[in-house]
Design an enzyme around this catalytic site. Structure first.
Site, short mmCIF file in Angstrom:
data_model
loop_
_atom_site.label_atom_id
_atom_site.label_comp_id
_atom_site.label_asym_id
_atom_site.label_seq_id
_atom_site.Cartn_x
_atom_site.Cartn_y
_atom_site.Cartn_z
N CYS A 130 32.29 34.04 51.12
CA CYS A 130 32.30 35.03 49.94
C CYS A 130 32.31 34.31 48.48
CB CYS A 130 33.46 35.97 50.40
SG CYS A 130 35.23 34.99 50.78
N HIS A 242 37.29 38.59 44.27
CA HIS A 242 37.27 36.89 44.15
C HIS A 242 36.66 36.77 42.66
CE1 HIS A 242 38.51 36.47 48.03
NE2 HIS A 242 37.44 35.78 48.53
#
Length: 344
Positions: A130, A242
């Site tokens: 990710c 994130h």
């Protein structure tokens, strides 16, 4: 053309997101099947305005399935992806199991879509980590313009990257702090509520963690093996999204204004960069969005041809589920995969 699609790991955070995104993007599916472990048989998951009942992975016949989106962990992927691929079904796997296999393409469609053609060797395509996915979306157009030599990245990764257990632990610990109960750390090695943990995945012999190694190895495979990259990966008390602080050194001169213009035109990116309070993106605002966001673009005065930027994305979407669906769309758009069953 309509494809039969199976989602393995349909009860997990990413599996549910895959189903949502297939529905949102109106992927041309003749049928969507939700698969999970035997203990989750019969569990209901949402697919658009419909409900699907999970079936058992180990009892399922993939011979008439065209695409399998898999988010069930490395050990499951290692065992099942070759078996599924051998039945003529293309597996798009979200785990780390196949990413560094030389016969398995590692794909971010905005960056290296052409490499997807290599899927035919094993009928497996890997989804990157990710934190890598959003980084290379931001790096690619800048690399094309000025050739990246070196990247230093510090990540601020949300607890959803550790699955539902990670999200539950942040919630439980936060509540415990507010009511003065003992704070228990189970999923994470230290308390995550109102804290930061500079440790994601296992430690390696050189002192880096495997998460940090993944960012290095995957960026080289996806973008350019010549790029030097070093990462520090940190878990933060954020549920979804994130963030990354990125220092980039280029071979050729590039100004912050030039970079801003290049990134504004690049696929999959949105630039939000006003030099004023609130003129940037935060992970909270990225949750539920498809784009990778870039803010705080500025020149680095400590190196020749250096830039600094802030990069944020929803890790469950671009970092996992959305990227997997985009890979499936790439196979379809490039006419690399025909449905096994012709539409009536």
């Amino acid at each position: 053309m309509a494809y039969k699609v199976a989602v393995v790991g349909a009860t997990g955070n990413v599996g549910r997101e895959m189903l949502d995104i297939l529905a949102e993007r109106r992927f041309p599916a003749s049928e969507v099947v939700a698969l999970a472990s035997s203990r989750s048989v019969g569990v209901e998951v949402s697919f658009g305005d419909r409900t699907l009942k999970c079936k058992a992975l180990d009892a399922y016949d993939f011979s008439d399935v065209d695409i399998c989106l898999m988010s069930a962990g490395g050990s499951v992927a290692k065992e099942w992806a070759p078996k599924i691929g051998a039945q003529g079904c293309v597996v798009i796997d979200n785990s780390s199991a196949w990413r560094m296999d030389p016969d398995v393409p590692l794909i971010v469609p905005e960056v290296n879509a052409a490499a997807v053609a290599g899927f035919a060797k094993k009928n497996i395509i890997a989804n990157p980590n990710c934190s890598t996915a959003q980084l290379v979306v931001a790096l690619k157009p800048l690399h094309d313009a000025a050739t990246i030599k070196r990247v230093v990245v510090s990540t601020y990764q949300s607890v959803s990257g550790a699955g539902k257990e990670g999200m539950d632990e942040l919630f439980a610990q936060t509540r415990a702090v507010f009511v003065s109960n003992p704070v228990e750390a189970k999923k994470f090695p230290k308390r995550i509520a109102f804290n930061l943990i500079p440790h994601i995945d296992v430690f390696m012999e050189d002192g880096f963690t495997k998460e940090e190694w993944k960012m290095v190895a995957e960026t080289k495979k996806i973008l350019d093996p010549k790029i030097k990259l070093v990462a520090t990966c940190v878990r933060v008390p954020v549920f979804i999204g994130h963030s990354e602080a990125v220092n980039i050194e280029f071979e050729k001169p590039i100004s912050a204004d030039e970079a801003r213009d290049i990134l504004r035109e690049a696929p999959g990116l949105l630039v939000i960069d006003k030099r004023e309070p609130g003129g940037y993106i935060t992970p909270h605002e990225s949750a539920g969005e498809d784009a990778t966001y870039v803010s705080r673009i500025r020149e680095d005065p400590t190196v020749d041809n250096g830039l600094v930027l802030w990069c944020v994305s929803d890790n469950l979407r671009k970092g996992a589920a959305l990227n997997a669906v985009q890979i499936a769309e790439t196979l379809m758009n490039r006419k690399l995969l025909a449905p096994k069953k012709k539409a009536a």
